[in-house]
Design a protein around this motif. Structure first.
Motif, PDB file in Angstrom:
ATOM      1  N   SER A   1     -44.500   4.622  32.879  1.00  0.00           N
ATOM      2  CA  SER A   1     -44.008   5.998  32.817  1.00  0.00           C
ATOM      3  C   SER A   1     -42.772   6.228  33.631  1.00  0.00           C
ATOM      4  O   SER A   1     -42.071   7.219  33.443  1.00  0.00           O
ATOM      5  CB  SER A   1     -45.108   6.961  33.295  1.00  0.00           C
ATOM      6  OG  SER A   1     -45.464   6.672  34.644  1.00  0.00           O
ATOM      7  N   SER A   2     -42.433   5.337  34.559  1.00  0.00           N
ATOM      8  CA  SER A   2     -41.224   5.514  35.356  1.00  0.00           C
ATOM      9  C   SER A   2     -39.978   5.078  34.619  1.00  0.00           C
ATOM     10  O   SER A   2     -38.868   5.284  35.084  1.00  0.00           O
ATOM     11  CB  SER A   2     -41.331   4.695  36.656  1.00  0.00           C
ATOM     12  OG  SER A   2     -41.257   3.315  36.359  1.00  0.00           O
ATOM     13  N   GLY A   3     -40.132   4.438  33.483  1.00  0.00           N
ATOM     14  CA  GLY A   3     -38.993   3.911  32.755  1.00  0.00           C
ATOM     15  C   GLY A   3     -38.709   2.470  33.127  1.00  0.00           C
ATOM     16  O   GLY A   3     -37.783   1.882  32.632  1.00  0.00           O
TER      17      GLY A   3
ATOM     18  N   SER B   1     -38.783  -3.990  37.777  1.00  0.00           N
ATOM     19  CA  SER B   1     -37.487  -4.516  38.178  1.00  0.00           C
ATOM     20  C   SER B   1     -36.811  -5.095  36.946  1.00  0.00           C
ATOM     21  O   SER B   1     -37.366  -5.972  36.288  1.00  0.00           O
ATOM     22  CB  SER B   1     -37.648  -5.594  39.254  1.00  0.00           C
ATOM     23  OG  SER B   1     -36.393  -6.083  39.672  1.00  0.00           O
ATOM     24  N   ALA B   2     -35.631  -4.580  36.629  1.00  0.00           N
ATOM     25  CA  ALA B   2     -34.922  -4.991  35.420  1.00  0.00           C
ATOM     26  C   ALA B   2     -33.523  -5.484  35.777  1.00  0.00           C
ATOM     27  O   ALA B   2     -32.872  -4.928  36.663  1.00  0.00           O
ATOM     28  CB  ALA B   2     -34.840  -3.828  34.439  1.00  0.00           C
TER      29      ALA B   2
ATOM     30  N   PRO C   1     -35.369   9.449  28.870  1.00  0.00           N
ATOM     31  CA  PRO C   1     -36.183   8.615  29.755  1.00  0.00           C
ATOM     32  C   PRO C   1     -35.707   7.163  29.765  1.00  0.00           C
ATOM     33  O   PRO C   1     -35.403   6.587  28.724  1.00  0.00           O
ATOM     34  CB  PRO C   1     -37.591   8.724  29.155  1.00  0.00           C
ATOM     35  CG  PRO C   1     -37.587  10.024  28.418  1.00  0.00           C
ATOM     36  CD  PRO C   1     -36.195  10.178  27.873  1.00  0.00           C
ATOM     37  N   GLY C   2     -35.629   6.601  30.948  1.00  0.00           N
ATOM     38  CA  GLY C   2     -35.226   5.208  31.085  1.00  0.00           C
ATOM     39  C   GLY C   2     -33.735   4.975  31.026  1.00  0.00           C
ATOM     40  O   GLY C   2     -33.280   3.838  31.151  1.00  0.00           O
TER      41      GLY C   2
ATOM     42  N   VAL D   1     -33.045   0.993  30.715  1.00  0.00           N
ATOM     43  CA  VAL D   1     -34.001  -0.001  31.175  1.00  0.00           C
ATOM     44  C   VAL D   1     -34.988  -0.282  30.052  1.00  0.00           C
ATOM     45  O   VAL D   1     -35.673   0.621  29.563  1.00  0.00           O
ATOM     46  CB  VAL D   1     -34.748   0.501  32.427  1.00  0.00           C
ATOM     47  CG1 VAL D   1     -35.827  -0.496  32.841  1.00  0.00           C
ATOM     48  CG2 VAL D   1     -33.771   0.723  33.581  1.00  0.00           C
ATOM     49  N   GLU D   2     -35.027  -1.531  29.623  1.00  0.00           N
ATOM     50  CA  GLU D   2     -35.933  -1.960  28.558  1.00  0.00           C
ATOM     51  C   GLU D   2     -36.726  -3.146  29.073  1.00  0.00           C
ATOM     52  O   GLU D   2     -36.237  -4.277  29.080  1.00  0.00           O
ATOM     53  CB  GLU D   2     -35.155  -2.341  27.302  1.00  0.00           C
ATOM     54  CG  GLU D   2     -34.381  -1.180  26.685  1.00  0.00           C
ATOM     55  CD  GLU D   2     -33.605  -1.599  25.440  1.00  0.00           C
ATOM     56  OE1 GLU D   2     -33.314  -2.816  25.307  1.00  0.00           O
ATOM     57  OE2 GLU D   2     -33.285  -0.726  24.621  1.00  0.00           O
TER      58      GLU D   2
END
Length: 423
Positions: A3-5, A22-23, A62-63, A101-102
């Motif tokens: 849920s944080s993205g 972590s991305a 989001p994200g 962020v994916e």
């Protein structure tokens, strides 16, 4: 995706902050990136990939975030006992980058090049030899020309109308940028006398800022509800001299009204002793303020960091104009604000602060975090500056002038806190 993205699993309930994702930024050659924005702008990128770790600001999905490059890949090489500032790709142009962020990947969705009034690249080269470091080629052998348009972009915010606001380490300056990247105005300290820029330069900031430490101007910026901007000077000013500034713990935060086009308040802020933030560090001048995050109209998070670690404090902004236009803005005041060991005893109202999180105590948080954003009520998104994979010294490039990459990545790291920041 949680849920944080972020993308490495859902957060567990805890009484301590924890990394929930972590991305890593995609590897994109700098020439490929720059020439896509401004065709033909970069010839040889010397094997350097894109870095976007100067700041992070939430986008409208989001994200997704707006991120920011600084002036480009640069380093220091010592020649005849003197350090020279090198620019590996001097034609590089700073840009505002939209990312998503994916999972464990940070994907670039698009970018906005920062340009002059006539649409030319601003570049990241310094403005004035009298105030900035002299620029050299990647090997420190050949001097480069300065550029009055050049920007060392750091903090980033985006207004509701799509206008971007950036801050810069050179002047220091505050820059208003159109949604398409054109510089609409650059606000600089009174008395700077920057000539030759291809955009409006407005001397609207206190002249005391002319005493900033070289390469330590503005690095943090946030947009407050209501439209005002809060800006942090990265390090104490060198008032009355360099030894005083390097030993000082007293910084300045500025409140700027875009509507009035001027600074309306200046707040006194005192950082912690450097070894409190980073037990391995003894040099107070290594402590900097690199990120501001607006929580509400009166509350901000202030990040204090070294290159290894950081801590964020919660601060309430008072009414009034603080020390603006007071004797503490006069370079002849002795002792200066920077020299004052006990500001309260000197009648200075220093902003009260409360520690929110010590990033150095959280496994998985990288070093040199320069940008932070609040996601929801209890999650921070952090971005680190990997310096485009560069390191200092002549060994940064091989015998063919190609970068020996440091191996450090730009990451967006999500940290869930045990209690909400935003109520």
């Amino acid at each position: 995706m949680d849920s944080s993205g972020s993308g490495s699993g859902s957060a567990q309930r805890s009484d301590a902050p924890v990394v929930t994702g972590s991305a890593v930024l995609d590897e994109i050659p700098l020439a490929e990136f720059g020439n896509r924005l401004i065709p033909g702008s970069i010839g040889d990128d010397r094997g350097v990939n894109l870095g976007i770790g100067s700041d992070l600001y939430p986008a409208d999905r989001p994200g997704e975030f707006w991120a920011l490059t600084d002036r480009g890949p640069n380093g220091l090489i010592t020649v005849a006992g003197k350090k020279r500032r090198t620019f590996a790709v001097p034609e590089f142009n700073p840009a505002i980058v939209r990312v998503k962020v994916e999972g464990e990947r940070v994907r670039v969705l698009g970018a906005v090049p920062i340009t002059t009034r006539s649409g030319k690249p601003v570049t990241g080269l310094p403005n004035q030899l009298s105030r900035d470091e002299a620029p050299f080629t990647y090997d420190a052998r050949t001097p480069l020309a300065t550029n009055p348009n050049g920007l060392d972009t750091e903090g980033l915010a985006r207004a509701a109308d799509g206008t971007f606001w950036l801050v810069d380490e050179y002047s220091p300056s505050l820059i208003k940028v159109s949604p398409k990247g054109k510089v609409l105005a650059r606000y600089v300290p009174e008395g700077l006398k920057l000539e030759g820029a291809d955009y409006p330069v407005v001397e609207a900031l206190p002249s005391i800022l002319l005493n900033r430490k070289q390469n330590r101007g503005f690095e943090a910026l946030t947009l407050l509800p209501g439209g005002d901007l809060l800006i942090a000077v990265q390090s104490p000013l060198l008032v009355p001299d360099k030894p005083a500034g390097e030993a000082s713990r007293n910084l300045r935060l500025l409140r700027f009204s875009p509507e009035e086009g001027e600074v309306t308040a200046e707040y006194a802020y005192r950082v912690d002793p450097v070894n409190v933030v980073d037990p391995a560090e003894t040099d107070q001048s290594e402590l900097k303020v690199s990120a501001l995050v607006a929580v509400d109209a009166k509350t901000v998070l202030v990040q204090e960091r070294t290159d290894r670690t950081a801590r964020l404090h919660r601060v309430t902004l008072p009414d009034g104009d603080g020390i603006l236009d007071s004797r503490w803005d006069d370079v002849t005041t002795s002792p200066s604000y920077e020299q004052t060991e006990d500001p309260a005893a000197a009648g200075i109202d220093v902003l009260a602060k409360r520690l929110v999180v010590d990033l150095g105590r959280i496994p998985g948080v990288p070093g040199k975090v320069e940008g932070a954003a609040l996601v929801g009520r209890d999650t921070l998104a952090l971005i680190n500056d990997n310096d485009f994979g560069m390191s200092d010294g002549p060994e940064a490039f091989d015998e063919h002038g190609r970068l020996r990459d440091s191996g450090l990545n730009t990451r967006i790291t999500h940290v869930k806190l045990p209690s909400p920041i935003r109520r």
